[in-house]
Design a protein around this motif. Structure first.
Motif, PDB file in Angstrom:
ATOM      1  N   PHE A 249     -30.250 -24.525 -23.512  1.00  0.00           N
ATOM      2  CA  PHE A 249     -30.814 -23.999 -22.266  1.00  0.00           C
ATOM      3  C   PHE A 249     -31.491 -22.656 -22.481  1.00  0.00           C
ATOM      4  O   PHE A 249     -32.707 -22.520 -22.307  1.00  0.00           O
ATOM      5  N   ASP A 250     -30.702 -21.637 -22.862  1.00  0.00           N
ATOM      6  CA  ASP A 250     -31.242 -20.277 -22.936  1.00  0.00           C
ATOM      7  C   ASP A 250     -32.346 -20.141 -23.980  1.00  0.00           C
ATOM      8  O   ASP A 250     -33.365 -19.487 -23.742  1.00  0.00           O
ATOM      9  N   LEU A 251     -32.160 -20.781 -25.128  1.00  0.00           N
ATOM     10  CA  LEU A 251     -33.176 -20.721 -26.189  1.00  0.00           C
ATOM     11  C   LEU A 251     -34.471 -21.402 -25.732  1.00  0.00           C
ATOM     12  O   LEU A 251     -35.574 -20.873 -25.929  1.00  0.00           O
ATOM     13  N   ASN A 252     -34.317 -22.547 -25.112  1.00  0.00           N
ATOM     14  CA  ASN A 252     -35.465 -23.290 -24.594  1.00  0.00           C
ATOM     15  C   ASN A 252     -36.167 -22.513 -23.475  1.00  0.00           C
ATOM     16  O   ASN A 252     -37.396 -22.437 -23.418  1.00  0.00           O
ATOM     17  N   LEU A 253     -35.369 -21.901 -22.614  1.00  0.00           N
ATOM     18  CA  LEU A 253     -35.924 -21.154 -21.480  1.00  0.00           C
ATOM     19  C   LEU A 253     -36.739 -19.947 -21.938  1.00  0.00           C
ATOM     20  O   LEU A 253     -37.839 -19.695 -21.440  1.00  0.00           O
ATOM     21  N   SER A 254     -36.220 -19.205 -22.909  1.00  0.00           N
ATOM     22  CA  SER A 254     -36.889 -17.979 -23.343  1.00  0.00           C
ATOM     23  C   SER A 254     -38.069 -18.253 -24.275  1.00  0.00           C
ATOM     24  O   SER A 254     -39.026 -17.480 -24.319  1.00  0.00           O
ATOM     25  N   LEU A 255     -38.042 -19.363 -25.016  1.00  0.00           N
ATOM     26  CA  LEU A 255     -39.137 -19.676 -25.937  1.00  0.00           C
ATOM     27  C   LEU A 255     -40.342 -20.278 -25.221  1.00  0.00           C
ATOM     28  O   LEU A 255     -41.462 -19.790 -25.340  1.00  0.00           O
ATOM     29  N   THR A 256     -40.116 -21.362 -24.495  1.00  0.00           N
ATOM     30  CA  THR A 256     -41.242 -22.073 -23.871  1.00  0.00           C
ATOM     31  C   THR A 256     -41.113 -22.213 -22.363  1.00  0.00           C
ATOM     32  O   THR A 256     -42.105 -22.522 -21.691  1.00  0.00           O
ATOM     33  N   GLY A 257     -39.888 -22.042 -21.834  1.00  0.00           N
ATOM     34  CA  GLY A 257     -39.684 -22.262 -20.401  1.00  0.00           C
ATOM     35  C   GLY A 257     -39.893 -23.706 -19.995  1.00  0.00           C
ATOM     36  O   GLY A 257     -40.085 -24.018 -18.825  1.00  0.00           O
ATOM     37  N   GLY A 258     -39.874 -24.608 -20.974  1.00  0.00           N
ATOM     38  CA  GLY A 258     -40.108 -26.024 -20.700  1.00  0.00           C
ATOM     39  C   GLY A 258     -41.549 -26.450 -20.893  1.00  0.00           C
ATOM     40  O   GLY A 258     -41.859 -27.634 -20.841  1.00  0.00           O
ATOM     41  N   GLY A 259     -42.442 -25.496 -21.126  1.00  0.00           N
ATOM     42  CA  GLY A 259     -43.868 -25.808 -21.285  1.00  0.00           C
ATOM     43  C   GLY A 259     -44.214 -26.177 -22.720  1.00  0.00           C
ATOM     44  O   GLY A 259     -43.350 -26.180 -23.609  1.00  0.00           O
ATOM     45  N   PRO A 260     -45.477 -26.497 -22.974  1.00  0.00           N
ATOM     46  CA  PRO A 260     -46.546 -26.589 -21.970  1.00  0.00           C
ATOM     47  C   PRO A 260     -46.480 -27.872 -21.140  1.00  0.00           C
ATOM     48  O   PRO A 260     -46.206 -28.944 -21.691  1.00  0.00           O
ATOM     49  N   PHE A 261     -46.675 -27.733 -19.821  1.00  0.00           N
ATOM     50  CA  PHE A 261     -46.684 -28.856 -18.878  1.00  0.00           C
ATOM     51  C   PHE A 261     -45.399 -29.679 -18.943  1.00  0.00           C
ATOM     52  O   PHE A 261     -45.443 -30.916 -18.964  1.00  0.00           O
ATOM     53  N   ASN A 262     -44.254 -28.967 -19.011  1.00  0.00           N
ATOM     54  CA  ASN A 262     -42.926 -29.603 -19.021  1.00  0.00           C
ATOM     55  C   ASN A 262     -42.682 -30.512 -20.225  1.00  0.00           C
ATOM     56  O   ASN A 262     -41.757 -31.326 -20.219  1.00  0.00           O
ATOM     57  N   SER A 263     -43.481 -30.391 -21.266  1.00  0.00           N
ATOM     58  CA  SER A 263     -43.331 -31.268 -22.439  1.00  0.00           C
ATOM     59  C   SER A 263     -42.118 -30.907 -23.279  1.00  0.00           C
ATOM     60  O   SER A 263     -41.646 -31.728 -24.066  1.00  0.00           O
ATOM     61  N   THR A 264     -41.621 -29.679 -23.147  1.00  0.00           N
ATOM     62  CA  THR A 264     -40.421 -29.279 -23.909  1.00  0.00           C
ATOM     63  C   THR A 264     -39.288 -28.882 -22.957  1.00  0.00           C
ATOM     64  O   THR A 264     -38.469 -28.040 -23.282  1.00  0.00           O
ATOM     65  N   GLN A 265     -39.257 -29.511 -21.807  1.00  0.00           N
ATOM     66  CA  GLN A 265     -38.206 -29.204 -20.832  1.00  0.00           C
ATOM     67  C   GLN A 265     -36.931 -29.970 -21.181  1.00  0.00           C
ATOM     68  O   GLN A 265     -36.908 -31.194 -21.195  1.00  0.00           O
ATOM     69  N   SER A 266     -35.856 -29.245 -21.446  1.00  0.00           N
ATOM     70  CA  SER A 266     -34.580 -29.890 -21.744  1.00  0.00           C
ATOM     71  C   SER A 266     -33.915 -30.355 -20.455  1.00  0.00           C
ATOM     72  O   SER A 266     -34.299 -29.949 -19.353  1.00  0.00           O
ATOM     73  N   VAL A 267     -32.893 -31.186 -20.595  1.00  0.00           N
ATOM     74  CA  VAL A 267     -32.172 -31.683 -19.415  1.00  0.00           C
ATOM     75  C   VAL A 267     -31.515 -30.534 -18.664  1.00  0.00           C
ATOM     76  O   VAL A 267     -31.497 -30.511 -17.432  1.00  0.00           O
TER      77      VAL A 267
END
Length: 313
Positions: A249-267
């Motif tokens: 969660f935190d690593l994903n949030l601070s690196l990409t925030g789920g972007g670009p266009f939600n392509s790296t959004q974790s569950v």
């Protein structure tokens, strides 16, 4: 000769023994309660109560703010399985990320453990250096690597003209995925290394010496002796990396925030957005319980399979 006891004396003696046993039993119960009781109390308050409250809210349309929650039954779960492509896409991304992260993290951790289990003068310093990233918080680590990917790599690419450093690391779906994998593996490999080192140090050196005398190569000793003997460490490391990768969660949030266009959004980010950004708390908790069951199934299967390998070995 001992004096013969009357039935009344025997009854009194039995009562005293029974009372003494009951007193010892209660003393034992109170002793256990004094040590275990606080832990059970805090576990109940922090884990069990929120768990069952969340289970209840998953069957409601509560927005997380109002004092009343409308009961909707299985409507939230039906909506997730029939009309929520974002959740499905985030689950597919998380599963793909988990597979890549587990393989790479354990491969690096085990390789470092083999290297630092040797008789190196600087092995203690190197163990500390490799473990330090695990101490840094995920948010802070993500922002550090975001700067490295965006500014650092761009500067190196401009100076050296190497294509690798010129890639849009956080701006493209493929490179952003591998960027998160790299940072996760960099953070967690040191932790896996410590577990593998502890297992390697438990291997009997006489077995390896006997194998050397018999002419076994290093690769054969690794495959036939070392790995079978430390399979319990693989079970632990696989379990930890699978659960950590799924819950990223935190690593994903601070690196990409789920972007670009939600392509790296974790569950985890998808659930967070559903509950706290869109104020659909009932739907968010329903997603969290589905996610809980999926992670439980994955980790249970992994433990069962690796434990079976341990028995065979």
């Amino acid at each position: 000769m001992e004096p013969k006891l009357s039935p009344q004396d025997i009854s009194v003696k039995s009562s005293v023994k029974l009372a003494s046993k009951k007193k010892a039993k209660w003393k034992s119960v109170l002793t256990y309660a004094a040590f275990v009781g606080p832990a059970i109390l805090f576990f109940t308050i922090v884990q069990l109560v929120p768990f069952f409250m969340g289970l209840y809210y998953s069957f409601t349309s509560w927005n997380g703010v109002s004092s009343t929650a409308e009961w909707v039954g299985f409507a939230n779960y039906l909506k997730i399985f029939t009309n929520d492509k974002d959740f499905l896409n985030s689950f597919l991304f998380t599963t793909k990320f988990m597979l890549a992260a587990v393989v790479i993290s354990n491969l690096i951790g085990f390789s470092l453990a083999l290297l630092l289990n040797a008789a190196l003068k600087s092995k203690n310093i190197l163990r500390t250096v490799y473990f330090i990233p695990n101490v840094i918080g995920g948010l802070l680590l993500g922002f550090i690597w975001q700067f490295i990917f965006v500014k650092g790599f761009a500067a190196v690419g401009a100076a050296t003209d190497i294509a690798f450093f010129k890639l849009p690391w956080l701006g493209d779906e493929t490179t952003a995925f591998w960027g998160i994998v790299i940072v996760f593996a960099w953070q967690i490999s040191g932790y896996m290394m410590v577990i593998y080192i502890a297992a390697l140090q438990g291997v009997d050196p006489s077995l390896l010496e006997a194998a050397k005398i018999d002419g076994a190569s290093s690769w054969m000793m690794l495959r036939k002796i070392i790995i079978p003997l430390i399979l319990p460490a693989f079970t632990i490391c696989f379990f930890l990396t699978i659960s950590m990768a799924f819950k990223i969660f935190d690593l994903n949030l601070s690196l990409t925030g789920g972007g670009p266009f939600n392509s790296t959004q974790s569950v985890a980010i998808n659930i967070y957005n559903e509950a706290f950004q869109y104020n659909r708390y009932g739907l968010g908790t329903a997603k969290s319980f589905i996610f809980f069951l999926i992670v439980a199934v994955f980790t249970t299967l992994q433990v069962v399979l690796t434990k079976r390998k341990e028995v065979q070995a």
